[in-house]
Design an enzyme around this catalytic site. Sequence first.
Site, short mmCIF file in Angstrom:
data_model
loop_
_atom_site.label_atom_id
_atom_site.label_comp_id
_atom_site.label_asym_id
_atom_site.label_seq_id
_atom_site.Cartn_x
_atom_site.Cartn_y
_atom_site.Cartn_z
N TYR A 1 0.82 -1.22 0.00
CA TYR A 1 0.00 0.00 0.00
C TYR A 1 0.85 1.27 0.00
O TYR A 1 0.38 2.35 -0.34
CB TYR A 1 -0.95 0.02 1.20
CG TYR A 1 -2.07 -1.01 1.14
CD1 TYR A 1 -2.26 -1.80 0.02
CD2 TYR A 1 -2.94 -1.18 2.21
CE1 TYR A 1 -3.26 -2.74 -0.02
CE2 TYR A 1 -3.96 -2.12 2.17
CZ TYR A 1 -4.11 -2.91 1.05
OH TYR A 1 -5.12 -3.84 1.00
N LYS B 1 3.18 -15.41 1.84
CA LYS B 1 3.08 -16.14 0.56
C LYS B 1 4.51 -16.47 0.13
O LYS B 1 4.96 -16.13 -0.97
CB LYS B 1 2.35 -15.25 -0.46
CG LYS B 1 1.92 -15.93 -1.73
CD LYS B 1 0.79 -16.94 -1.57
CE LYS B 1 0.49 -17.61 -2.90
NZ LYS B 1 -0.44 -18.74 -2.79
N ASP C 1 -3.49 -17.87 1.24
CA ASP C 1 -4.68 -18.48 0.64
C ASP C 1 -5.25 -19.55 1.55
O ASP C 1 -6.46 -19.65 1.78
CB ASP C 1 -4.41 -19.00 -0.79
CG ASP C 1 -3.05 -19.67 -0.92
OD1 ASP C 1 -2.26 -19.67 0.06
OD2 ASP C 1 -2.77 -20.20 -2.01
N ASP D 1 -5.33 -6.75 5.81
CA ASP D 1 -6.54 -6.02 5.44
C ASP D 1 -7.65 -7.02 5.13
O ASP D 1 -8.77 -6.94 5.65
CB ASP D 1 -6.23 -5.14 4.22
CG ASP D 1 -7.34 -4.16 3.90
OD1 ASP D 1 -8.33 -4.11 4.65
OD2 ASP D 1 -7.22 -3.46 2.89
N ASP E 1 -10.87 -8.56 7.90
CA ASP E 1 -12.29 -8.46 7.56
C ASP E 1 -12.97 -9.82 7.60
O ASP E 1 -14.10 -9.95 8.06
CB ASP E 1 -12.48 -7.83 6.16
CG ASP E 1 -12.56 -6.30 6.23
OD1 ASP E 1 -11.94 -5.73 7.15
OD2 ASP E 1 -13.23 -5.70 5.38
#
Length: 355
Positions: A142, A188, A220, A244, A248
């Site tokens: 980001y 990852k 994942d 992020d 959620d």
Amino acid sequence: MKKYDISIIKGDGIGPEIVDEAIKVLDAVSYSCGFSLEYKEYLMGGIAIDVTGVPLPDETVEGVLNSDACLFGAIGGEKWDTLPRDLRPETGLLNFREKMGVYANLRPAIIYDELVNASTLKPEVIEGVDIMVVRELIGGIYFGKPRANDGETAYNTMVYTKPEIVRIGKKAFELAMKRNKRLCSVDKANVLEVSQLWRDTMEEISKDYPEVQLSHMYVDNAAMQLVRNPKQFDVIVTGNIFGDILSDTASMVVGSIGLLPSASTGDKTAIYEPIHGSAPDIAGQGIANPIATIESAGMMLRYSLGEIEAADKIDTAIKKALKDGFRTKDLAAFDAKEVVTTSEMGDIIANNINK
Ligand code: NAI
Ligand code: MG
């Protein structure tokens, strides 16, 4: 008597309503536990624009930096949506986080037994869930440079330096030490170099925390495991973009957005706030759920002030209110004995502190 300076930012929409209830509960618990809180209020967001012309006045930054902790409501609303981007309430919030250097975002997802039916997942899957997601907040893809979009090709850069990984890693290990001593680092590493550095660094830090059981999971798989069997997790630590998304997912496990607190912490003053926004659609009606903000105040006591007994009392008081069947409108459908207003919920929780 111990005294703490608390900066208060109520903000816009339901912000003032929910922060007032958290202050009610803080007053009850500080009295009960024998310490005192001195509040100073600062402007931010839409209200700051109306009063001072800018979303983040210097006085606010200075005041918060000089306080022991900051309790924050929510900002934003339609009235300010047409202003240029740099004058918008949301820009003020991003600048605020950057100025406070809050690199670690802590989002607990705890399921209250009384509200297992409020989740979309099966009761047996979520009963007893108590997860802490630790998300890196001011680095990663980001913020990484270079970044560009020329209409034909676009790119962003996922970058972490070792010191950035070390500081968030240490935070996560410290938290795990205070909980069930299990830490799952999500990355990852099978594909990304930046994740390999992340994983190697977590392994290195773990040598200083021999009691914490460190595991690694690809992002994942973690997304799948969070809805398959969320109970397997204690503390999760991960980078900005993965965090992020995963936080959620974790938040949906518990039911209503009005229940979820958060802490954004760095090396300066930490900010405690509900994860939801200013909810202009319900502002001024006395129906907002104040629990996320009250729980955020509890996190403030626990993590910034070290007032653990007081924080535990808030948790117990919230649980009792729910157990007794009191529900704000957002949760009215779930085993409510009585539907109460924002302010009534605050009163009930504050009164429960001494029970
Ligand atoms: P929101 O989180 O404010 O509301 C989403 C939905 O959840 C609405 O239907 C709302 O009524 C409901 N809701 C939220 N909090 C609740 C509570 N405590 N009790 C009961 N129901 C609750 O998100 P939305 O509508 O996307 O954004 C509204 C404004 O808030 C925008 O201006 C946005 O930029 C701002 N915002 C501010 C944030 C902050 O201050 N940290 C975070 C997210 C959005
Ligand atoms: Mg998000």
